[in-house]
Design a protein around this motif. Structure first.
Motif, PDB file in Angstrom:
ATOM      1  N   THR A  78      77.227 -22.638  40.965  1.00 44.82           N
ATOM      2  CA  THR A  78      76.481 -21.374  40.893  1.00 44.82           C
ATOM      3  C   THR A  78      74.985 -21.631  41.049  1.00 44.82           C
ATOM      4  O   THR A  78      74.393 -22.379  40.264  1.00 44.82           O
TER       5      THR A  78
ATOM      6  N   ASN B  81      71.436 -20.786  40.287  1.00 45.46           N
ATOM      7  CA  ASN B  81      71.115 -20.214  38.978  1.00 45.46           C
ATOM      8  C   ASN B  81      69.630 -19.910  38.793  1.00 45.46           C
ATOM      9  O   ASN B  81      69.035 -20.254  37.782  1.00 45.46           O
TER      10      ASN B  81
ATOM     11  N   ASN C 182      67.656 -16.648  43.567  1.00 41.37           N
ATOM     12  CA  ASN C 182      68.275 -17.928  43.953  1.00 41.37           C
ATOM     13  C   ASN C 182      67.706 -18.534  45.233  1.00 41.37           C
ATOM     14  O   ASN C 182      68.438 -18.818  46.182  1.00 41.37           O
TER      15      ASN C 182
ATOM     16  N   ALA D  35      74.081 -16.601  40.842  1.00 41.51           N
ATOM     17  CA  ALA D  35      73.944 -15.848  39.598  1.00 41.51           C
ATOM     18  C   ALA D  35      73.153 -14.566  39.862  1.00 41.51           C
ATOM     19  O   ALA D  35      72.320 -14.503  40.768  1.00 41.51           O
TER      20      ALA D  35
END
Length: 271
Positions: free
Chosen positions: A22, A24, A30, A61
């Motif tokens: 992911t 993050n 991101n 995320a």
């Protein structure tokens, strides 16, 4: 990155065979800045080195998959790309973001991009680096470098035409205009569009279907598909024969044949 800052990339295991990576940095959508690049490459390397991983999901995320390059840093007067010499910029790309497509290319584990929101510029190209892509309804895709007066420095000019074809890639790269999730589905950029709330479940379902197969055969098939992008038929056939010779000797192949004869569910161990 200070100790107080969150990790730019999260790596987790679900069950025995699935890894989830992911991006993050949701507060900045991101971006693929230097810290994120380093952490993402480390996560990709873990896919090959941690026992039992058969498939991975890459997602973002928050509400974005990835905004691509860090535009704030790019426009910084004292440290932005415009202040580098051409030789410095060449090394910046070679030892920076260009490591990501090479790391994904070398990885043996299939990676599913679960695109949860906008995938812009290098974010769009990151999705194209993966083996397949599914999108949330809120996802958008743009090969938007031209809007900033630059070109794809991360391999997008090689990746995008192989995913959507030359004409559509040209339209995307030369206009820089975004595609909706539905438009991305229509041109083959993604293979499925699902409601936002169902994205990770849909990605997990595809991952489970991949992980259910003999892992060595999956890895060799992924390698064949990647090699076939770049080589003549004769070369790919030769490589396929060599891979098949190895596959015939695996315990999983024998187990698959036995399960077929005995009309039962096979148990694959990656041997």
């Amino acid at each position: 990155m200070s100790e107080a800052e969150p990790q730019p990339v999260l790596f987790s295991r679900e069950g025995e065979h699935l890894a989830i990576i992911t991006l993050n940095r949701p507060e900045s959508r991101n971006p693929l800045d230097q810290d994120t690049q380093d952490a993402l490459i480390a996560a990709i390397h873990r896919l090959d080195t941690e026992p039992g991983i058969r498939v991975a999901i890459l997602t973002g995320a928050g509400t974005a998959f990835s905004s691509g390059g860090n535009v704030r840093r790019m426009s910084a007067a004292a440290s932005g790309p415009a202040e580098r010499t051409p030789a410095q910029s060449r090394q910046y790309y070679r030892h920076g973001i260009q490591r990501i497509p090479l790391a994904i290319e070398r990885c043996e584990v299939p990676i599913i991009a679960a695109v949860n929101g906008p995938a812009m510029g290098a974010g769009c190209d990151l999705a194209c680096m993966c083996d397949l892509r599914i999108a949330a309804e809120s996802a958008r895709f743009a090969e938007s470098f031209v809007k900033l007066g630059i070109t794809p420095g991360d391999g997008g000019a090689w990746l995008l035409p192989r995913v959507v074809g030359f004409a559509k890639a040209s339209e995307m790269a030369l206009t820089g205009d975004p595609l909706s999730a539905a438009e991305a589905l229509a041109c083959g950029l993604v293979s499925r569009v699902v409601p936002d709330a169902e994205l990770m479940d849909a990605a997990r379902a595809i991952a489970a279907r991949i992980a259910a197969n003999p892992p060595q055969a999956v890895r060799m098939t992924r390698r064949l598909l990647r090699e076939a992008w770049n080589n003549r038929l004769e070369t790919v056939l030769e490589f396929s024969a060599a891979m098949q010779a190895v596959a015939h000797t695996t315990a999983d192949h024998k187990e698959a044949m036995a399960a077929l004869r005995e009309k039962r569910k096979p148990v694959f161990r990656g041997e």
